[in-house]
Enzyme design. Structure first.
Site, PDB file in Angstrom:
ATOM      1  N   SER A 123       0.571  -1.399  -0.258  1.00 52.02           N
ATOM      2  CA  SER A 123      -0.064  -0.524  -0.142  1.00 52.02           C
ATOM      3  C   SER A 123       1.102   0.956  -0.346  1.00 52.02           C
ATOM      4  O   SER A 123       0.386   1.896  -0.382  1.00 52.02           O
ATOM      5  CB  SER A 123      -1.061  -0.231   1.115  1.00 52.02           C
ATOM      6  OG  SER A 123      -0.453   0.530   2.124  1.00 52.02           O
TER       7      SER A 123
ATOM      8  N   ARG B 189      22.426 -13.591   1.905  1.00 47.70           N
ATOM      9  CA  ARG B 189      22.163 -12.839   2.414  1.00 47.70           C
ATOM     10  C   ARG B 189      22.286 -11.713   1.055  1.00 47.70           C
ATOM     11  O   ARG B 189      22.475 -10.991   0.621  1.00 47.70           O
ATOM     12  CB  ARG B 189      21.753 -11.513   3.316  1.00 47.70           C
ATOM     13  CG  ARG B 189      21.164 -10.350   3.390  1.00 47.70           C
ATOM     14  CD  ARG B 189      21.456  -9.480   4.818  1.00 47.70           C
ATOM     15  NE  ARG B 189      20.561 -10.254   5.477  1.00 47.70           N
ATOM     16  CZ  ARG B 189      19.486 -10.951   5.925  1.00 47.70           C
ATOM     17  NH1 ARG B 189      18.779 -10.116   5.241  1.00 47.70           N
ATOM     18  NH2 ARG B 189      19.209 -11.598   7.635  1.00 47.70           N
TER      19      ARG B 189
ATOM     20  N   ASN C 293      13.233   4.606   4.545  1.00 55.70           N
ATOM     21  CA  ASN C 293      12.324   2.983   4.972  1.00 55.70           C
ATOM     22  C   ASN C 293      11.442   3.764   5.976  1.00 55.70           C
ATOM     23  O   ASN C 293      11.164   5.330   5.845  1.00 55.70           O
ATOM     24  CB  ASN C 293      12.722   2.726   6.033  1.00 55.70           C
ATOM     25  CG  ASN C 293      12.606   1.393   6.327  1.00 55.70           C
ATOM     26  OD1 ASN C 293      11.611   0.652   5.977  1.00 55.70           O
ATOM     27  ND2 ASN C 293      12.165   1.437   8.082  1.00 55.70           N
TER      28      ASN C 293
ATOM     29  N   HIS D 271       8.369   3.437   8.647  1.00 59.76           N
ATOM     30  CA  HIS D 271       8.204   2.719  10.130  1.00 59.76           C
ATOM     31  C   HIS D 271       7.118   3.061  11.061  1.00 59.76           C
ATOM     32  O   HIS D 271       7.019   4.044  10.877  1.00 59.76           O
ATOM     33  CB  HIS D 271      10.076   2.149  10.978  1.00 59.76           C
ATOM     34  CG  HIS D 271       9.335   1.043  11.539  1.00 59.76           C
ATOM     35  ND1 HIS D 271       9.586   0.216  11.739  1.00 59.76           N
ATOM     36  CD2 HIS D 271       9.184   1.734  13.394  1.00 59.76           C
ATOM     37  CE1 HIS D 271       9.292  -0.575  13.304  1.00 59.76           C
ATOM     38  NE2 HIS D 271       9.508  -0.183  14.227  1.00 59.76           N
TER      39      HIS D 271
ATOM     40  N   GLU E  65      23.553   1.022   8.708  1.00 59.34           N
ATOM     41  CA  GLU E  65      23.719  -0.040   8.318  1.00 59.34           C
ATOM     42  C   GLU E  65      22.884  -0.619  10.049  1.00 59.34           C
ATOM     43  O   GLU E  65      22.758  -2.275  10.242  1.00 59.34           O
ATOM     44  CB  GLU E  65      25.222  -0.536   8.815  1.00 59.34           C
ATOM     45  CG  GLU E  65      25.513  -0.232   7.356  1.00 59.34           C
ATOM     46  CD  GLU E  65      27.010   0.257   7.169  1.00 59.34           C
ATOM     47  OE1 GLU E  65      27.419  -0.913   8.496  1.00 59.34           O
ATOM     48  OE2 GLU E  65      27.628   0.100   6.219  1.00 59.34           O
TER      49      GLU E  65
ATOM     50  N   ASP F 161      16.235  -0.017  11.841  1.00 59.21           N
ATOM     51  CA  ASP F 161      15.196   1.221  12.196  1.00 59.21           C
ATOM     52  C   ASP F 161      16.044   2.510  13.111  1.00 59.21           C
ATOM     53  O   ASP F 161      15.626   2.480  13.870  1.00 59.21           O
ATOM     54  CB  ASP F 161      13.560   0.501  12.694  1.00 59.21           C
ATOM     55  CG  ASP F 161      13.015  -0.425  12.097  1.00 59.21           C
ATOM     56  OD1 ASP F 161      13.408   0.045  10.757  1.00 59.21           O
ATOM     57  OD2 ASP F 161      12.472  -0.759  12.645  1.00 59.21           O
TER      58      ASP F 161
ATOM     59  N   GLU G 235       0.914   7.136   6.936  1.00 56.24           N
ATOM     60  CA  GLU G 235       2.152   6.782   6.032  1.00 56.24           C
ATOM     61  C   GLU G 235       1.861   6.749   4.468  1.00 56.24           C
ATOM     62  O   GLU G 235       3.468   7.481   4.307  1.00 56.24           O
ATOM     63  CB  GLU G 235       2.809   4.906   6.207  1.00 56.24           C
ATOM     64  CG  GLU G 235       2.273   4.243   7.774  1.00 56.24           C
ATOM     65  CD  GLU G 235       2.813   3.151   7.911  1.00 56.24           C
ATOM     66  OE1 GLU G 235       3.628   2.435   6.877  1.00 56.24           O
ATOM     67  OE2 GLU G 235       2.096   2.446   8.398  1.00 56.24           O
TER      68      GLU G 235
HETATM   69  C1  GRF Z   1       4.083  -0.779   6.807  1.00 55.14           C
HETATM   70  O1  GRF Z   1       2.712  -0.297   8.107  1.00 55.14           O
HETATM   71  C2  GRF Z   1       4.920   0.114   6.944  1.00 55.14           C
HETATM   72  O2  GRF Z   1       5.644   0.708   7.521  1.00 55.14           O
HETATM   73  C3  GRF Z   1       6.020  -1.794   7.455  1.00 55.14           C
HETATM   74  O3  GRF Z   1       5.069  -2.821   6.675  1.00 55.14           O
HETATM   75  C4  GRF Z   1       3.937  -2.180   6.379  1.00 55.14           C
HETATM   76  C5  GRF Z   1       3.930  -2.580   4.714  1.00 55.14           C
HETATM   77  O4  GRF Z   1       2.796  -1.924   4.693  1.00 55.14           O
HETATM   78  N1  GRF Z   1       7.655  -1.487   7.528  1.00 55.14           N
HETATM   79  P1  GRF Z   1       2.544  -2.261   3.020  1.00 55.14           P
HETATM   80  O5  GRF Z   1       2.885  -3.245   2.287  1.00 55.14           O
HETATM   81  O6  GRF Z   1       3.199  -0.670   2.672  1.00 55.14           O
HETATM   82  O7  GRF Z   1       0.912  -1.416   2.583  1.00 55.14           O
END
Ligand code: GRF
Length: 209
Positions: free
Chosen positions: A16, A67, A109, A111, A144, A147, A176
């Site tokens: 999303s 990895r 990123n 979070h 590195e 979060d 987000e």
């Molecule tokens: C979100 O809550 C993001 O903050 C976390 O993983 C989730 C991903 O959601 N890192 P989506 O796949 O973007 O809907």
């Protein structure tokens, strides 16, 4: 006219946040293009959505792979697509130091908590169980550590007494989707710089007291 900045999106699931970025571009809120979408999971709905949108969508499966070796393949794909910024959007993989060094201060990123509170998995559940009254989301530069890197944008939401993990996650997710576009706009504007851990405007003046 300057060339459009290219984004590389990495995801593992629902996607999303990726869709919110794609919609911001479509609506003209963000001057950029999505050059590549990479999923490490074949069953990620976000990968399917990227295909439906006609984007350059690639599966680079990670299961059972070392990895560093998987990361190298992802780095190569991102470099081939000439991305300016890499956006982790629900990418459930730790990046190797080599990956982070390949795109210095150019990996973002998102979070679902107000970092540095509640890093790691199930951040919304952590906030609820801790009894936080306010939570939210953070878009940050990836370094590195998990979060941990410099914060670009944060959005807050209240934690209600009636909340469960689901309702709190939904309230945070709305923010987000707004926060990622804002953070990308800032990073692509060339108007911000890093001052230690702080992301600040280059022409910031002392505010009047
Ligand atoms: C979100 O809550 C993001 O903050 C976390 O993983 C989730 C991903 O959601 N890192 P989506 O796949 O973007 O809907």
């Amino acid at each position: 006219m300057a060339a459009l900045k290219k984004l590389g999106i990495l995801l593992s699931g629902r996607g999303s946040n990726f869709e919110a970025i794609a919609e911001s571009i479509k609506a003209g809120r963000l001057d950029a293009e999505i050059a590549i979408v990479i999923s490490n999971r074949a069953d990620a709905p976000g990968l399917e959505s990227a295909r439906r949108r006609g984007l350059n969508a690639r599966l680079i499966a990670s299961r059972g792979r070392v990895r560093e070796e998987h990361d190298r393949e992802v780095i190569t794909a991102l470099k081939q697509a000439k991305v300016d910024l890499v956006c982790l959007a629900g990418y459930m993989r730790l990046l190797s130091p080599e990956f982070v060094r390949a795109f210095p201060n150019r990996i973002l990123n998102i979070h679902p908590s107000l970092l540095p509170a509640f890093p790691g998995l199930d951040a919304q559940k952590q906030a609820l169980e801790y009894g936080a009254k306010v939570s939210g989301c953070t878009v940050h530069i990836v370094d590195e550590h998990l979060d941990h890197g410099p914060i670009i944008v944060q959005k807050t939401v209240p934690v209600l007494e009636t909340d469960d993990e689901h309702s709190l996650s939904a309230r945070i997710l709305e923010q987000e989707h707004i926060a990622y576009t804002e953070a990308l706009r800032l990073m692509l504007s060339g108007e911000v710089k890093l001052q230690g851990r702080r992301v600040v405007r280059k022409n910031a003046r002392a505010e009047a007291k």
